[in-house]
Motif scaffolding. Structure first.
Motif, PDB file in Angstrom:
ATOM      1  N   LYS A 150      45.428  27.368  38.216  1.00 27.56           N
ATOM      2  CA  LYS A 150      44.659  27.850  37.055  1.00 27.56           C
ATOM      3  C   LYS A 150      44.675  29.373  36.984  1.00 27.56           C
ATOM      4  O   LYS A 150      44.865  29.955  35.917  1.00 27.56           O
ATOM      5  CB  LYS A 150      43.209  27.362  37.146  1.00 27.56           C
ATOM      6  CG  LYS A 150      43.001  25.886  36.885  1.00 27.56           C
ATOM      7  CD  LYS A 150      41.547  25.527  37.171  1.00 27.56           C
ATOM      8  CE  LYS A 150      41.322  24.036  37.130  1.00 27.56           C
ATOM      9  NZ  LYS A 150      39.949  23.673  37.566  1.00 27.56           N
ATOM     10  N   ILE A 151      44.468  30.030  38.125  1.00 32.01           N
ATOM     11  CA  ILE A 151      44.417  31.495  38.149  1.00 32.01           C
ATOM     12  C   ILE A 151      45.748  32.080  37.687  1.00 32.01           C
ATOM     13  O   ILE A 151      45.793  32.971  36.822  1.00 32.01           O
ATOM     14  CB  ILE A 151      44.080  32.003  39.570  1.00 32.01           C
ATOM     15  CG1 ILE A 151      42.658  31.589  39.960  1.00 32.01           C
ATOM     16  CG2 ILE A 151      44.238  33.523  39.664  1.00 32.01           C
ATOM     17  CD1 ILE A 151      42.335  31.811  41.433  1.00 32.01           C
ATOM     18  N   ILE A 186      38.214  31.130  33.877  1.00 31.23           N
ATOM     19  CA  ILE A 186      38.624  30.152  34.885  1.00 31.23           C
ATOM     20  C   ILE A 186      37.476  29.214  35.213  1.00 31.23           C
ATOM     21  O   ILE A 186      36.440  29.648  35.717  1.00 31.23           O
ATOM     22  CB  ILE A 186      39.083  30.851  36.193  1.00 31.23           C
ATOM     23  CG1 ILE A 186      40.232  31.816  35.933  1.00 31.23           C
ATOM     24  CG2 ILE A 186      39.467  29.823  37.259  1.00 31.23           C
ATOM     25  CD1 ILE A 186      41.546  31.144  35.564  1.00 31.23           C
ATOM     26  N   PHE A 218      36.627  36.852  34.713  1.00 30.41           N
ATOM     27  CA  PHE A 218      37.250  35.783  35.499  1.00 30.41           C
ATOM     28  C   PHE A 218      36.481  34.472  35.323  1.00 30.41           C
ATOM     29  O   PHE A 218      37.068  33.412  35.059  1.00 30.41           O
ATOM     30  CB  PHE A 218      37.280  36.186  36.981  1.00 30.41           C
ATOM     31  CG  PHE A 218      37.953  35.178  37.876  1.00 30.41           C
ATOM     32  CD1 PHE A 218      39.321  35.210  38.091  1.00 30.41           C
ATOM     33  CD2 PHE A 218      37.210  34.186  38.512  1.00 30.41           C
ATOM     34  CE1 PHE A 218      39.941  34.276  38.921  1.00 30.41           C
ATOM     35  CE2 PHE A 218      37.811  33.250  39.330  1.00 30.41           C
ATOM     36  CZ  PHE A 218      39.186  33.301  39.535  1.00 30.41           C
ATOM     37  N   THR A 227      42.982  25.236  41.807  1.00 30.18           N
ATOM     38  CA  THR A 227      42.366  26.549  41.525  1.00 30.18           C
ATOM     39  C   THR A 227      43.438  27.620  41.448  1.00 30.18           C
ATOM     40  O   THR A 227      43.437  28.473  40.553  1.00 30.18           O
ATOM     41  CB  THR A 227      41.337  26.902  42.614  1.00 30.18           C
ATOM     42  OG1 THR A 227      40.326  25.893  42.650  1.00 30.18           O
ATOM     43  CG2 THR A 227      40.700  28.253  42.348  1.00 30.18           C
ATOM     44  N   GLU A 260      46.538  31.268  33.863  1.00 31.66           N
ATOM     45  CA  GLU A 260      45.691  32.035  32.945  1.00 31.66           C
ATOM     46  C   GLU A 260      46.084  33.507  32.944  1.00 31.66           C
ATOM     47  O   GLU A 260      46.128  34.155  31.893  1.00 31.66           O
ATOM     48  CB  GLU A 260      44.222  31.861  33.345  1.00 31.66           C
ATOM     49  CG  GLU A 260      43.239  32.736  32.591  1.00 31.66           C
ATOM     50  CD  GLU A 260      43.247  32.520  31.087  1.00 31.66           C
ATOM     51  OE1 GLU A 260      42.908  33.476  30.352  1.00 31.66           O
ATOM     52  OE2 GLU A 260      43.602  31.399  30.643  1.00 31.66           O
ATOM     53  N   ARG A 261      46.367  34.053  34.100  1.00 30.93           N
ATOM     54  CA  ARG A 261      46.753  35.468  34.198  1.00 30.93           C
ATOM     55  C   ARG A 261      48.068  35.725  33.473  1.00 30.93           C
ATOM     56  O   ARG A 261      48.244  36.735  32.783  1.00 30.93           O
ATOM     57  CB  ARG A 261      46.864  35.861  35.674  1.00 30.93           C
ATOM     58  CG  ARG A 261      46.975  37.358  35.911  1.00 30.93           C
ATOM     59  CD  ARG A 261      47.034  37.640  37.402  1.00 30.93           C
ATOM     60  NE  ARG A 261      48.301  37.243  37.986  1.00 30.93           N
ATOM     61  CZ  ARG A 261      48.471  36.852  39.242  1.00 30.93           C
ATOM     62  NH1 ARG A 261      47.439  36.772  40.051  1.00 30.93           N
ATOM     63  NH2 ARG A 261      49.664  36.532  39.684  1.00 30.93           N
ATOM     64  N   VAL A 298      43.304  38.456  42.919  1.00 27.00           N
ATOM     65  CA  VAL A 298      43.423  37.556  41.766  1.00 27.00           C
ATOM     66  C   VAL A 298      44.282  38.149  40.653  1.00 27.00           C
ATOM     67  O   VAL A 298      44.802  37.423  39.807  1.00 27.00           O
ATOM     68  CB  VAL A 298      42.032  37.175  41.196  1.00 27.00           C
ATOM     69  CG1 VAL A 298      41.249  36.338  42.185  1.00 27.00           C
ATOM     70  CG2 VAL A 298      41.258  38.399  40.759  1.00 27.00           C
ATOM     71  N   ASN A 299      44.467  39.472  40.635  1.00 24.24           N
ATOM     72  CA  ASN A 299      45.266  40.102  39.590  1.00 24.24           C
ATOM     73  C   ASN A 299      46.726  40.313  39.982  1.00 24.24           C
ATOM     74  O   ASN A 299      47.542  40.660  39.126  1.00 24.24           O
ATOM     75  CB  ASN A 299      44.656  41.449  39.193  1.00 24.24           C
ATOM     76  CG  ASN A 299      43.603  41.291  38.117  1.00 24.24           C
ATOM     77  OD1 ASN A 299      43.539  40.267  37.454  1.00 24.24           O
ATOM     78  ND2 ASN A 299      42.764  42.299  37.949  1.00 24.24           N
TER      79      ASN A 299
END
Length: 1022
Positions: free
Chosen positions: A770-771, A791, A787, A767, A774-775, A739-740
């Motif tokens: 969004k990830i 999210i 997280f 999804t 936002e990141r 996710v990072n």
């Protein structure tokens, strides 16, 4: 006397082929016939073309209906009327929400016929009439319209020929209405009497109303339609500029301006070729065709799009200088007459490939730039198996019985009556048009409005689409522009960009420097040894084996290989002969001296379409005009036509006159005939080879970056798993999504490849967006809590990410993370977060200490990605102890061996007597390829049982240094029990007598799918 005739292009209604309808009319002595298919014009032009053969005057129109409810019939008085009718129908075909009204519009040059209905008032215009069916005659006697017979005509509808046709019609109507035959409303059917009556029978039926016969005859006589099928000049857009003269000036100017880019020192041969081509292009009226293609690729260049121009047009030096193609016809000695000659009626074929990501924009540009533009349709026909399913539903058969019928595992005599009927009518409707689709690439740009020729419909792509296909389009002189998409170009384009960000210190790649690539030693090595996985057109098992057999390492050799792999050459047995002559040139002495003289470059073996034309012209004595018919015949579209058969007879006649032996004539003709529908033009193969060299260069020098591009373009011949494996074989470190770090697509950092979120089949696009958003806005995520705070996500979606280890940066075991996620995320529908002034403090729950293993990770990966990121051999129930590897097989020639292998791909085929056999592609423990052959008895006894590791026993065969295993037995090896469900694993989880509540909470964890063994089943069934 027939104003309302249907063919089977009255989709899911009519049952008669267009030519059959004409044959029936001819047999009945008719001189004029009106074709009025229901809301469809697919058959119209072919009907006109064929009508001359049956000496019938054609009349065209449309039967306008809502479903089966007839509203009115429009007949075209002339071509303008036909255009008006097409334009009117297209309004409704472009908007499915519109219903056809009861009253026809006032359209010039048309007749209108309304179906007569008793007690209904009609206000008829001058060009409008009432159609009286035989069943209406008695009612007519007592109607006011009996006093207005001048406005009445015969309306004997023709939809069927026989009773079986009517039964077929009812089945088609049930399919169309998605209902059981027993529940089909009568209002959705035609009448059994809707057939062509004998002349005397028709006149006897209407004998009390002779005026109706006279009126009908008058209408038919007043209609006249004409289209020119001689194809003397194309009907494509005539001029690109303001006139044809200025078109030629522009083409000439662009051609000579392109010389410096292509040739440093142009020779006299080049100038002569240019002059010769320009002269014939002008004479044949193909100038605008070249300029339109030039306009398309100029736009592509301005947008930075990669493209490949191929087809017979690649034989043209003008196309090469205009940069439509990248194939030098002088270097390759491409046969001019394949590209164009005075006898050729249609323009040379340009297939222009774009990346799949760019083609839609190119299509949009064409529609915006050129006035009379449409996509071409394809007729999607009823196939036998699909027909069985459709008719099975109509007859109410259960799925299990339909499965038996489609698989062919039955004795006809043992079947019940309904099943037998399903089979009978499935064969009968096989080949009937079912619905209209879109041609994969064809676009027409017409001089006249598209509706001059056809009505158009509007598929989901949003572009007007003709109702006739490419064959009819060519018949009428509308030659398509082929705009195709392929992933190979997307891979090349993306790979160049990936190299740029992963190796900023490198100079920009000139991917168009093909001359350099042709001399590159790394590429030569890759070709000789078939190290081309992921590379365009040269990665398939068949091509990989051919490259090994030929040991090709030159451009011309690859061009030939690209063509001899085609079914036409292989079918004739000449692929093997080519390999033999390539490897052992002394075998050429066995060839026919004339063929060796015609085709020295290919050792006297026909490899390209040009070779076939040369042989027909030089050996068979055909003129270039006759050879052009052969060229059209080789396309596979016209083989049943008389012109192809006439050329065949002439070929034999000329060869016999020269005294050639009958066996030689037959052998050479069989080779020619085997090319039909399959052969490549040499320029076409050369274009493919150019793209192959581009991908080979990237694979040779930037294998990891190229594999990332391949993965992101959804592979090539193989599944994504193999390209991940190939990256690992080149030193890549493969990481699951994070996710990072990860994005929608895979990325590479130095040698580490992070797979993209898109490979997680169940992860929703919203999804992923969004990830990433936002990141990028607020930085990386620091923890699971961070997280969840940032999210909005459901338990199901975050579970996917946790199970694939996308939170491994936290250092917390994913089983514990799953507990946390279940406790901290609401089960209700997730809404977008509202920004609050104060951050809500989450309750920190105490979670049990849990653990997971690498094997459990592998099964999670199989569930979510479709494949494990570890070596699949590590998942065997009994670890392999067999030391035999692919690299050792050469030492076991003609010996029987046993080896464990991992299935990559299969190819199913039929022997000459129709029995099934297979070819298999596997990987050994080290990741190297092994190829297998499964002859019919073995294929039947030891079938493939899905993805997995197999123990294969068979004889090692070596041909031209290429190793295969002729399989004698094959069993799928057992994999370990899924550790996520294993008893020992659960005991370990519940040690120290965990509470029942903990036990139930753990059962809720998505770590355990709802059905025990679900992931194991996924793996077993793949």
């Amino acid at each position: 006397m027939y104003l309302n005739c249907h063919t089977y292009y009255s989709l899911r209604y009519g049952t008669i082929k267009p030519e059959k309808l004409l044959a029936i009319a001819c047999k009945n002595g008719l001189q004029t016939l009106a074709l009025t298919d229901i809301n469809n014009t697919s058959a119209c032009l072919d009907f006109v073309r064929l009508s001359e053969k049956y000496k019938i005057k054609p009349v065209l129109g449309i039967d306008f209906r809502n479903g089966a409810q007839q509203q009115f019939i429009l007949l075209a008085k002339n071509n303008e009327g036909f255009q008006n009718i097409n334009a009117y129908l297209s309004i409704y075909l472009h908007n499915n929400n519109l219903k056809i009204p009861e009253r026809a519009p006032q359209l010039e040059h048309t007749f209108v016929i309304y179906p007569y209905q008793h007690h209904k008032n009609f206000e008829l215009r001058e060009n409008e009439f009432l159609g009286i069916k035989p069943k209406d005659l008695n009612k007519l006697k007592f109607s006011k319209w009996n006093n207005f017979r001048s406005k009445l005509v015969v309306l004997q509808t023709v939809s069927f020929e026989t009773k079986k046709d009517f039964n077929t019609h009812r089945l088609l109507r049930a399919i169309d209405n998605n209902t059981l035959l027993s529940k089909l409303p009568k209002s959705e059917e035609g009448k059994p009497s809707d057939r062509m009556l004998l002349h005397d029978e028709l006149y006897e039926t209407y004998q009390e109303f002779p005026e109706l016969l006279d009126n009908t005859s008058t209408i038919l006589n007043d209609c006249s339609i004409a289209f020119d099928f001689s194809q003397k000049t194309p009907n494509n857009q005539k001029s690109f500029t303001e006139s044809e003269a200025s078109d030629y000036q522009l083409l000439e100017k662009l051609t000579y301006e392109g010389l410096p880019y292509r040739y440093e020192n142009p020779t006299e041969i080049i100038y002569n070729r240019i002059e010769k081509e320009l002269k014939i292009i002008k004479e044949k009226g193909f100038v605008s065709y070249f300029l339109i293609n030039w306009k398309i690729i100029t736009y592509a260049q301005s947008k930075g799009y990669f493209y490949v121009g191929r087809g017979s047009g690649a034989n043209s030096i003008v196309a090469y200088l205009l940069r439509i193609t990248d194939v030098d016809p002088i270097e390759l000695d491409l046969y001019f007459e394949r590209f164009i000659n005075l006898f050729r009626k249609n323009p040379p074929d340009f297939d222009i490939d774009f990346s799949w990501t760019d083609r839609d924009d190119i299509t949009n540009f064409i529609f915006k730039t050129f006035k009379n533009t449409a996509l071409l349709t394809v007729y999607n026909t009823f196939k036998f198996k699909a027909s069985v399913r459709e008719l099975g539903k109509v007859f109410g058969l259960p799925k299990t019985e339909m499965d038996v019928l489609t698989r062919g595992h039955y004795n006809v005599n043992d079947l019940d009556k309904l099943s037998q009927l399903v089979l009978i009518y499935s064969k009968y409707i096989q080949g009937f048009p079912n619905y209209l689709g879109i041609h994969a690439s064809g676009i027409i740009i017409s001089e006249k409005p598209i509706h001059y020729y056809t009505a158009t419909f509007l598929p989901p792509k949003g572009y007007a689409t003709t109702q006739f296909d490419m064959i009819v389009a060519e018949d009428i002189g509308l030659y398509k522009f082929d705009i195709l998409s392929q992933r190979g170009l997307g891979k090349i384009k993306d790979a160049v960009e990936i190299v740029k960000y992963n190796h900023p210190e490198k100079k920009p790649i000139d991917i168009h420097n093909i001359k350099r690539f042709k001399q590159d030693e790394r590429i030569k090595y890759m070709l000789r040894n078939a190290k081309a996985i992921g590379c365009f057109y040269v990665e398939s098992p068949a091509m990989r084996m051919l490259l090994k057999k030929l040991q090709v390492d030159t451009y011309l050799g690859l061009v030939a290989a690209s063509s001899i792999i085609r079914p036409g050459v292989a079918k004739s047995g000449m692929m093997r002969e080519y390999i033999l002559r390539y490897r052992y040139p002394e075998r050429c002495k066995n060839g026919h001296p004339v063929l060796l003289k015609i085709m020295p470059e290919t050792y006297g073996v026909m490899v390209y379409q040009e070779d076939v034309i040369k042989v027909a012209h030089i050996f068979g004595g055909l003129s270039l005009g006759e050879a052009d018919k052969l060229r059209r015949g080789m396309s596979g579209k016209f083989r049943s036509r008389d012109e192809f058969l006439a050329v065949k007879d002439l070929f034999f006649e000329n060869c016999r006159k020269k005294g050639e032996p009958e066996t030689v004539i037959n052998e050479i003709w069989n080779q020619i005939e085997s090319f039909a529908g399959y052969a490549f033009a040499k320029g076409h193969s050369a274009s493919y080879a150019v793209e192959s060299y581009q991908s080979l260069f990237l694979k040779a020098y930037f294998p990891l970056e190229y594999m990332v591009a391949t993965i992101n373009n959804f592979g090539g011949f193989y599944r994504t798993e193999l390209y991940v494996h190939e990256a690992r074989m080149h030193g890549g470190i493969i990481e699951a999504p994070c996710v990072n770090i990860s994005f929608n697509e895979a990325i590479i950092k130095d040698k580490t490849i992070y797979l993209g979120f898109i490979l997680l089949h169940a992860l929703e696009t919203k999804t992923i967006k969004k990830i990433i958003a936002e990141r990028q806005k607020n930085g990386v995520f620091k923890s699971l809590d961070d997280f969840i705070e940032r999210i909005p996500i459901s338990v199901e979606q975050i579970s996917i990410l946790i199970k694939i280890n996308a939170f491994r940066f936290t250092g917390i075991n994913k089983r514990e993370l799953l507990w946390e996620a279940h406790l901290k995320i609401s089960k209700t529908i997730v809404e977008e977060h509202i920004i609050k002034l104060f951050k809500t403090e989450r309750i920190n729950y105490k979670t049990p200490k849990l653990s997971s293993t690498d094997l459990e990770n592998a099964f999670d990966e199989m569930e979510l990605l479709g494949f494990p990121l570890c070596n699949p051999f590590h998942l065997l129930q009994t670890p392999t102890s067999n030391p035999l590897r692919a690299k050792n097989l050469i030492d076991f020639q003609n010996k029987t061996i046993t080896i464990e292998v991992y299935l990559v791909a299969t190819k199913n085929t039929k022997t000459s007597n129709g029995k099934s056999m297979h070819f298999g592609t596997f990987l050994d423990y080290d990741g190297d390829f092994i190829d297998t052959v499964h002859f019919p008895p073995i294929a039947a006894k030891y079938p493939f049982r899905g993805k997995g590791i197999y123990t294969v026993t068979g004889k090692v065969m070596v041909e031209f240094d290429c190793v295969t295993i002729e399989v004698s037995s094959m069993e799928r090896a057992a994999v370990i029990e899924d550790p996520r469900y294993a008893v020992n694993s659960l005991n370990h989880t519940f040690q120290n007598k965990k509470s029942f509540a903990d036990h139930k909470a753990n059962q809720l964890s998505p770590m355990l799918p709802k059905t025990l063994g679900h992931a194991q089943q996924i793996y077993n069934n793949q």
